[in-house]
Design an enzyme around this catalytic site. Structure first.
Site, PDB file in Angstrom:
ATOM      1  CB  SER A  37      -8.073   3.848   2.711  1.00  9.91           C
ATOM      2  OG  SER A  37      -7.253   3.232   3.667  1.00  9.91           O
ATOM      3  CE  LYS A  88      -3.939   2.028   2.526  1.00  6.54           C
ATOM      4  NZ  LYS A  88      -4.822   1.912   3.706  1.00  6.54           N
ATOM      5  CB  SER A 135      -8.444   1.114   5.707  1.00  5.96           C
ATOM      6  OG  SER A 135      -9.098   2.355   5.641  1.00  5.96           O
TER       7      SER A 135
END
Lengths: 489, 96
Positions: A152, A77, A176
Site C-alpha cells: 500500500s 505516508k 506494504s
C-alpha cells in the site's frame, strides 16, 4: 546542480560547502514534484508554505548542531498523522481531516531537523497491493507509467523512485513497504515489530503494522531508521530495547555469514526472472564470504490465509471508530442514529475496505470465531516457529520480495484473491514480526525486481550490513526510471 | 464448508454498521465465499495442541503510573467536528 541522485551524505556536503542551502533544496523538491507528479501522482497534500518557512529557519542553525539528516526533505505516508497537514489514509471517510497532534515518528523527524514536504498516496487504510484502492488517485510506477507502483505504500516508493524526495516513510502490514519498494526499484525496510512507535499511525491491523523508511540507498535507509526508532510511552506495544546505530553496522564485512534460502520462496507462481535474480544475488554474496543453504519454512503456504483472517479481524475492530461523529465524512442522509452510522460508513469506505471489514466481522462472529480467527492465530504460531528454528542456524533468510515485477494498472483489481497473492513472500515476515528489507536486484522487461533479506528479531543491523554489501557490489540502485529523462534534476 | 448466503452477508454488514444494497450483498457473498474457501486450507493443519499467537513479542502487562495529565484543548478537539454548539458535538435525533 543536481539533487535527485544524491545521497544524504552528498546533500550534506553540498550544504556545508554552501553549494546549496536547505531552503533551496526544499524549493527544488517542490519544483520537481510540480514537474513530475502530474504523471506519477505520488503526493496527496503538499505543505509548501510550512516546509519553505521551516527550511529557512533551519538554515540559521549552527553547522555543529546538525545531524546527518538535518534539513533534508521527506514525504510521509498518508496514514501517519501530521498536525496541520490534511491526513486521509486515502479514504473518503477522512476527507478534510486535519490532525491536532503529530505521530511520534513525525515528532522525531522534526527533532532531527527534517523538512516534511507533504503526504503520500496509498491504498485506502493500507489495504491493497497496487494503490488502486485510493479514493483520490492512482499513483503510477515511475519505471512505466502504465504499471502500478505496488502498495500500500505506493506513493512513498514512487516519490523516491521519481527523485521527488530522497526520503519517505511507509507502513508495512503484509508487505506494504517492501512490495512497492521492489516494484519501484528502491530500498524499503520493515523493522522488527515494536522497533518503531505506532502512535499516530492510523491502525489497520495492530499486531502486524509497522512504520519504516523508504530511500534510494541502504545507508540512507539506516540513517532514517536511526531517527524514527525507539520506545514510546504512548505505544504500549513499542519495545523497550536499545537502539543501535544502524548506519555503523555497515562495515562491508559479511565473511562467514550464514544464509538460509527457503525452497518455498521459489515455488510455483514465483516468476523465473525473480528466482534468477536471487540466485545471481547469492553468487555475489558468496564472493563476499557468505555461505548459503536451501532451507524449508514449511508453513509458508498457510501464511496468506492466516494473514487475511487476522488482519481483517483486527481491521474490523480498528475501523469501527470511523462513525462520522467527531471527525471525517458525515452522511447527509439519516433519519436516526443507526442510519447515520450505516450511511456514513457505506458512503465513506471503498469496496476493499468494506470487504475486509465484513470478512473480519464474519471471522469474529459467534460460531465462526474458533474456526477462523483462533485457528489463524494458532497457525501464526507455527509460522513464527518456522522462523525461530531457521534463525537458530542462519543469520539471515533471503528470497525474492515479490513473485513478479509491477503489473499493469487494472489487471488484477477485480479479483481479490489474485491481488492478495502478490504478498505471499512478504506476509510471513509480518506474522512472525521479524525485520526485512527489499533492495533492487535486477530487472524484467525494464521493471525492477527486489531482493528480500529477512533478519532475526531486533537484528536490523545484520540485515542492513548484508544489503549494503550487495548494493556496493552491484549497480542496480544507480539506474534511473523513465520519468527522469528530461526532468529538471 | 458453510455456504455464505445473501442473508448472512446482510446480517454481517449490519453488525459492521455498513448499509449495502441487495445487489451488493450478492456480489459480496460470492467474493467472501471465494475468500473463505481459500482460508479452508488451514484445516489441513492439526493445531489441537498449538497455542495461539496474539502478539509476537514477549511483553506482558505494560503499566504506567496512574497520574492525571491535562487532556487535549476543547477548541482543538472540536476542530474536525462537522457540527457543534456550545462546546458539544451535534448528532442526529436518536429518539422519535
Amino acid at each position: 546542480m543536481s539533487l535527485a541522485d544524491k545521497t544524504a551524505a552528498q546533500l550534506q556536503e553540498m550544504i556545508h560547502t554552501k553549494e546549496t542551502t536547505i531552503a533551496e533544496m526544499a524549493e527544488k523538491a517542490f519544483g520537481r514534484i510540480a514537474e513530475l507528479d502530474s504523471d506519477v501522482d505520488a503526493f496527496l497534500a503538499l505543505d509548501q508554505e510550512g516546509a519553505l518557512k521551516k527550511a529557512a529557519q533551519l538554515d540559521e542553525v549552527a553547522m555543529d548542531e546538525r545531524g546527518p539528516l538535518f534539513g533534508l526533505p521527506i514525504g510521509v505516508k498518508d496514514n501517519i498523522v501530521t498536525e496541520g497537514i490534511e491526513t486521509t489514509a486515502s479514504s473518503r471517510i477522512l476527507e478534510g481531516f486535519n490532525p491536532i497532534y503529530n505521530a511520534t515518528v513525525v515528532e522525531k523527524l522534526n527533532a532531527a531537523g527534517m523538512v516534511i514536504v507533504g503526504k503520500l498516496n496509498m491504498d485506502e487504510f493500507a489495504m491493497g497491493s497496487s494503490n488502486e484502492n485510493s479514493y483520490y488517485k492512482n499513483t503510477k510506477n515511475p519505471w512505466n507509467l502504465e504499471t502500478v507502483p505496488g502498495g500500500s505504500s505506493g506513493g512513498s516508493a514512487a516519490a523516491v523512485a521519481a527523485g521527488e524526495v530522497p526520503f519517505t516513510l511507509g507502513s508495512d502490514t503484509g508487505g506494504s513497504i517492501r512490495q512497492p519498494a521492489a516494484f519501484c526499484g528502491v530500498v524499503g525496510m520493515k523493522p522488527t515489530y515494536g522497533r518503531v512507535s505506532r502512535f499516530g499511525l492510523i491502525a489497520y491491523a495492530s499486531s502486524l503494522d509497522q512504520i519504516g523508511p523508504i530511500t534510494r540507498t541502504v545507508k540512507d535507509n539506516a540513517l532514517l531508521l536511526n531517527v524514527i526508532s525507539g520506545h514510546d510511552e504512548k505505544d504500549s506495544t513499542s519495545a523497550n530495547v536499545e537502539v543501535p546505530d544502524f548506519a555503523a553496522a555497515l562495515t562491508g564485512d559479511i565473511n562467514g555469514l550464514r544464509i538460509g534460502v527457503p525452497k518455498e520462496y521459489f515455488a510455483e507462481g514465483v516468476g523465473e526472472a525473480a528466482k534468477q535474480a536471487v540466485r545471481d544475488a547469492l553468487k555475489v554474496l558468496e564472493e563476499k564470504g557468505a555461505t548459503w543453504e536451501e532451507i524449508s519454512l514449511p508453513h509458508s503456504k498457510y501464511a496468506l490465509a492466516t494473514y487475511y483472517l487476522i488482519a481483517s479481524s483486527e481491521a474490523s475492530s480498528n475501523l469501527s471508530r470511523f462513525d462520522g461523529i467527531r471527525y471525517g465524512y458525515r452522511t447527509e442522509k439519516a433519519g436516526n442514529l443507526l442510519e447515520f452510522y450505516m450511511n456514513t460508513r457505506s458512503e465513506g469506505f471503498g469496496d476493499e475496505v468494506k470487504r475486509r471489514i465484513m470478512l473480519g466481522t464474519y471471522a469474529l462472529s459467534s460460531g465462526y470465531y474458533d474456526a477462523y480467527y483462533k485457528k489463524a492465530q494458532k497457525v501464526r504460531t507455527l509460522i513464527k516457529q518456522d522462523f525461530d528454528k531457521a534463525f537458530e542456524k542462519y543469520d539471515v533468510i533471503i528470497g525474492p520480495t515479490t513473485p513478479t515485477p509491477a503489473f499493469k494498472i487494472g489487471e488484477k483489481i477485480d479479483d481479490p484473491l489474485t491481488m492478495y497473492a502478490n504478498d505471499i513472500l512478504t506476509i510471513p515476515v509480518n506474522l512472525a514480526g521479524v525485520p526485512a528489507i527489499s533492495i533492487p536486484c535486477g530487472f524484467e522487461n525494464g521493471l525492477p525486481l527486489g531482493l528480500q533479506i529477512i533478519g532475526k528479531y531486533f537484528d536490523e543491523e545484520t540485515v542492513y550490513r548484508v544489503a549494503d554489501v550487495f548494493e556496493q557490489a552491484t549497480d542496480f540502485h544507480k539506474k534511473t526510471p523513465q520519468v527522469w529523462e528530461g526532468a529538471a534534476k | 464448508m458453510a455456504k455464505i448466503t445473501k442473508e448472512e452477508v446482510i446480517e454481517v454488514a449490519h453488525l459492521a454498521r455498513l448499509a449495502i444494497t441487495d445487489d451488493e450483498a450478492v456480489h459480496f457473498a460470492d467474493q467472501l465465499q471465494a475468500i473463505t474457501n481459500a482460508m479452508e486450507l488451514l484445516n489441513e493443519l492439526d493445531t489441537e495442541n498449538v497455542e495461539p499467537t496474539t502478539h509476537v513479542l514477549s511483553m506482558v502487562n505494560v503499566l504506567r503510573e496512574d497520574k492525571a495529565e491535562a487532556g487535549l484543548d476543547r477548541e482543538l478537539v472540536l476542530k474536525n467536528v462537522k457540527e457543534h454548539e456550545a462546546g458539544q458535538i451535534k448528532v442526529p435525533t436518536i429518539l422519535d
